[in-house]
Design an enzyme around this catalytic site. Structure first.
Site, short mmCIF file in Angstrom:
data_model
loop_
_atom_site.label_atom_id
_atom_site.label_comp_id
_atom_site.label_asym_id
_atom_site.label_seq_id
_atom_site.Cartn_x
_atom_site.Cartn_y
_atom_site.Cartn_z
N HIS A 158 8.23 1.69 12.97
CA HIS A 158 7.62 2.47 11.72
C HIS A 158 8.61 3.41 11.19
O HIS A 158 8.59 3.93 10.18
CB HIS A 158 6.31 2.97 11.96
CG HIS A 158 5.21 1.94 12.23
ND1 HIS A 158 4.37 1.53 11.08
CD2 HIS A 158 4.88 1.21 13.17
CE1 HIS A 158 3.54 0.53 11.36
NE2 HIS A 158 3.81 0.24 12.66
N ASP A 366 13.78 8.70 6.45
CA ASP A 366 12.29 8.13 6.62
C ASP A 366 12.34 6.75 6.57
O ASP A 366 13.09 6.05 5.86
CB ASP A 366 11.40 8.92 5.53
CG ASP A 366 9.98 9.29 6.12
OD1 ASP A 366 9.62 8.90 6.93
OD2 ASP A 366 9.40 9.99 5.45
#
Length: 458
Positions: A158, A366
């Site tokens: 993730h 991110d």
């Protein structure tokens, strides 16, 4: 149809009424489990002190079994607070300066993965499909293979995966790469992450890419792909429409007194670029005095991993910086920055997304950033806001209607804020429409189904 077994560090167990967990990821995974039947295993979040943890706590909800295990306090300190969050997290976010490697914590990380494997193995049937999630559990497949399991095992990361030179700075990078190579399918957030992984294999001479997305390493053939995670787009859009009438959202609208709202929502983390963002907002006001008293910047930043010293220090730094800027550019009747250091309930947050003229999402790095996608989904189609998005967020690879910025470039981000606040309605609508159409098609269920289809393909 084969059963599905999901393994993650934490488990989203429905409440006593059987209601689905709030997050889109939990909704999608629970839907996949409900369709196939299966198990979701992970850490309970509780410590058993130094005593041996009790057997798995099993909870049944329909045809889904939730299997929770406690960890010892030493396990929590070494596996979770230590290696996972003080080595893997900073390195995967390109912050070598913040990685603190200790051999006992590395040992604890592998020990807990072995512990998970031994607790999970008795539950696994020969035709089960296993899907492991995130950086906490990279070695899990290798441990299961060591025990003789032949099941199809997939892994989804993730967070970002960095290039070879960054990975090589980790003292146990070979063991981590070997762990990843034990899966049948590796899922990354973006094509850049997948390219970085392939580059690591090649650079270290650990394996080869036989054809695009097909690898061979450590005696095992496996696949890799980019699977950009989505949100429950249509449901969140409906949720935001309803949330706009929430009493707290009405109070927020009244309190900003007709000013344009610039909204940032981030967990407190050094990867989110919050201090650079505050600098950019100050520069925006300084360079555009006409906007003084016409905008309000609301930064919502819940505390995160407060047991890790770097995060506690950052909490003080962000609060002090917001106070400094308010003191420097604020007036008697205008507080430029409102800084909230706690969680906001999802209905209020969705309503604030819809209220905001600008969504300011500028992480330094991110994996994806679902706040950007939620902000887009929450907008009023007739009068949508503008997303200002870091080029270093995975979401930037697909949300082409956003104003992309380099968060290290304070002037560039300040200029993007000025452009966003002044953007004409037609351009805002066109930019929003393209992003919304993409999010509706590529929602979290699409992500889940696509990954599982590839994992089960022969």
């Amino acid at each position: 149809m084969s059963r599905l077994i999901i393994v993650s560090n934490r488990v989203s167990v429905p409440d006593h009424k059987g209601a689905a967990a709030a997050g889109g990821l939990a909704v999608a995974l629970q839907a996949a489990l409900a369709e196939r039947g299966g198990i979701w295993m992970g850490w309970s979040g509780k410590s058993s002190g130094e005593a041996e943890p009790e057997p798995l706590e099993m909870t049944q909800d329909g045809n889904i079994t939730y299997a929770l295990t406690d960890l010892t306090q030493t396990d929590v300190e070494e596996y979770y607070q230590g290696f996972a969050n003080r080595v893997l997290w900073p390195i995967c976010h390109y912050r070598l300066d913040l990685a603190e490697y200790a051999r006992k914590e590395m040992t604890g990380y592998f020990r807990v993965n072995r512990f998970f494997a031994h607790r999970l193995a008795p539950l696994i049937e020969p035709d089960d499909i296993i899907w492991v999630h995130d950086y906490h559990l990279i070695p899990l497949a290798a441990e299961l293979r060591q025990m003789g399991l032949k099941n199809r095992i997939g892994f989804f990361l993730h967070i970002p995966w960095p290039p070879a030179d960054v990975v090589r700075a980790m003292p146990v990078h070979e063991e981590i790469m070997r762990g990843l190579s034990s899966y049948d399918l590796l899922g990354f957030q973006t094509d850049h992450d997948l390219e970085n992984f392939a580059g690591c294999l090649k650079r270290e001479g650990m394996g080869i890419e036989k054809s695009p997305g097909h690898f061979s390493a450590h005696g095992h053939d496996f696949r890799g792909g980019a699977y950009s995670i989505g949100i429950e787009t249509a449901a969140f859009a409906a949720f935001a429409r309803k949330a706009a009438s929430h009493s707290m959202v009405h109070k927020a609208r009244k309190s900003i007194e007709g000013r344009d709202l610039i909204l940032g929502v981030d967990r407190l983390d050094y990867s989110k670029g919050i201090t650079q963002r505050i600098d950019a907002f100050e520069r925006f006001i300084t360079n555009n005095p006409a906007h003084q008293r016409s905008v309000t910047y609301l930064q919502i930043t819940p505390k995160s991993r407060s047991e890790v010293p770097e995060y506690e220090a950052m909490q003080h730094a962000v609060a002090e910086q917001a106070g400094r800027v308010n003191g420097a550019i604020g007036t008697v009747d205008w507080v430029p920055i409102r800084y909230i250091n706690r969680s906001i309930s999802r209905p209020i947050l969705a309503g604030l997304y819809r209220l905001a003229k600008v969504g300011l999402v500028t992480p330094l790095r991110d994996g994806m950033n679902l706040v950007a996608k939620e902000y887009v989904a929450a907008q009023d189609p007739d009068d949508p806001g503008v997303l200002v998005l870091s080029q270093f967020a995975g979401a930037a690879r697909k949300l082409h209607g956003a104003l992309l910025v380099n968060p290290y470039d304070v002037d560039g981000t300040a200029n993007a804020l000025a452009r966003a606040v002044n953007m004409p309605l037609q351009e805002r609508q066109e930019r929003w429409r393209g992003m919304m159409d993409y999010l509706l098609e590529h929602d979290v269920l699409h992500w889940c189904e696509t990954f599982l289809a590839d994992l089960t393909a022969k």
